[in-house]
Design a protein around this motif. Structure first.
Motif, short mmCIF file in Angstrom:
data_model
loop_
_atom_site.label_atom_id
_atom_site.label_comp_id
_atom_site.label_asym_id
_atom_site.label_seq_id
_atom_site.Cartn_x
_atom_site.Cartn_y
_atom_site.Cartn_z
N SER A 193 0.80 -1.24 0.00
CA SER A 193 0.00 0.00 0.00
C SER A 193 0.82 1.28 0.00
CB SER A 193 -0.95 0.00 1.20
OG SER A 193 -0.28 -0.31 2.41
N SER A 194 2.08 1.19 -0.39
CA SER A 194 2.89 2.41 -0.46
C SER A 194 2.64 3.19 -1.74
CB SER A 194 4.38 2.08 -0.33
OG SER A 194 4.80 1.24 -1.39
N ALA A 195 1.91 2.60 -2.68
CA ALA A 195 1.60 3.27 -3.95
C ALA A 195 0.41 2.58 -4.59
CB ALA A 195 2.80 3.24 -4.90
N TYR A 198 -2.35 2.14 -1.97
CA TYR A 198 -2.30 3.47 -1.34
C TYR A 198 -3.67 4.14 -1.40
CZ TYR A 198 -1.05 8.29 -0.31
OH TYR A 198 -0.99 9.54 0.25
N SER A 256 -5.80 5.44 1.77
CA SER A 256 -6.28 6.82 1.87
C SER A 256 -7.79 6.86 2.09
CB SER A 256 -5.92 7.57 0.59
OG SER A 256 -6.34 8.92 0.66
N VAL A 262 0.07 0.85 6.62
CA VAL A 262 0.50 0.68 5.24
C VAL A 262 1.75 -0.19 5.19
CG1 VAL A 262 -0.49 2.88 4.49
CG2 VAL A 262 1.88 2.80 5.25
N ARG A 315 9.85 4.42 0.65
CA ARG A 315 8.52 4.59 0.04
C ARG A 315 7.41 4.44 1.08
NH1 ARG A 315 7.78 1.50 -5.56
NH2 ARG A 315 5.96 2.87 -5.57
N ALA A 325 4.74 7.29 2.06
CA ALA A 325 3.29 7.05 2.03
C ALA A 325 2.64 7.45 3.35
CB ALA A 325 3.01 5.57 1.73
N LEU A 346 -0.18 10.40 3.72
CA LEU A 346 -1.50 10.08 4.26
C LEU A 346 -1.83 10.95 5.47
CD1 LEU A 346 -1.46 6.19 3.98
CD2 LEU A 346 -3.03 7.74 2.79
#
Length: 266
Positions: free
Chosen positions: A15-17, A21, A25, A36, A43, A47, A51
């Motif tokens: 979930s870093s991108a 992600y 969010s 995350v 990264r 994140a 957030l």
């Protein structure tokens, strides 16, 4: 719509991108405490920072782990135990890529299964039982329409996404009589960070605008009703609903956010 997620704790793998992600969010926006995850510490830290800025007052932490590394996964699971009760598990982490069937060796098959399938097995094995004991919880797998209509040039990806569907359906049968649900989201062609990077690279190599390349790629998809890439936020909106108490009657299901790519009635 109020999704009633205040006070819930959610862990989203990968979930870093990208889609992960966007899910983090959306859940943070609904008041959930969010954990995350990514394999790169920088990264993950980025994140978490983004957030917290986007959702002032939100509770966001990060855990680094590469799901292709069993020792890292074991350390992650221990860290989740220390954090305490996890109410929502989103099994999102995954690998994808184009390859001919003949070129995919055993090691690559094992790598895809380890990350795309066994990540969900290991996380669910550790967290689902506690949800059932407490009487409430959500496990959500992020699969793909490629798990139903397996592409010939992404066989290893499609097969692992099909396995996620089977895993989610089987685990739902363990929740009988509780307010725990296990469901799978079938995403369609989504303009995630990884896809965006690939499309941009192709566009640059052919000296065409990125938007033109995006349109050309989707134009090759003869069944899409949306006729454009799905955004990560559109996937996240559906996940937020499934994660909420409002989705209490949905269990063991494969729910589409595919833009109409799949043509079957069910």
């Amino acid at each position: 719509m109020e999704f009633q997620l205040q006070g819930k704790t959610a862990f989203i793998s990968g979930s870093s991108a990208g889609i992960g992600y966007a899910i983090a969010s959306r859940l943070a926006d609904e008041g959930a405490r969010v954990i995350v995850n990514g394999r790169d510490a920088a990264r993950v830290d980025s994140a978490v920072t983004r957030l917290r800025r986007a959702h002032p007052g939100s509770k966001v932490v990060g855990l680094v782990a590469d799901f292709g590394d069993p020792e890292a996964v074991a350390t992650l699971l221990d860290a989740l135990d220390e954090i305490g009760e996890i109410d929502i598990l989103v099994n999102n982490v995954g690998l994808f890529g184009l390859a001919t069937f003949e070129s995919i060796d055993d090691d690559e098959w094992a790598r895809y299964f380890d990350v795309n399938v066994m990540s969900g097995v290991r996380l669910s094995r550790r967290l689902l039982g506690g949800m059932v004991e407490r009487g409430w919880g959500r496990v959500i797998f992020i699969s793909s329409e490629s798990g139903v209509n397996v592409p010939a040039d992404m066989v290893h990806y499609g097969v692992t996404k099909a396995a996620m569907l089977a895993l989610g359906n089987a685990l739902a049968k363990r929740t009988r009589g509780s307010a725990v649900t296990v469901n799978t989201v079938l995403g369609g062609p989504t303009y995630s960070d990884g896809v965006a990077a690939a499309v941009t690279a192709i566009a640059e190599s052919q000296s065409v605008p990125v938007d033109s390349m995006k349109a050309a790629i989707m134009g090759q998809n003869g069944t899409t009703l949306l006729e454009r890439f799905i955004t990560p936020t559109e996937i996240a909106n559906l996940v937020a609903y499934i994660a909420s108490p409002l989705a209490s009657a949905t269990n063991g299901a494969a729910i589409r956010a595919d833009g109409g790519v799949l043509t079957g009635i069910l």
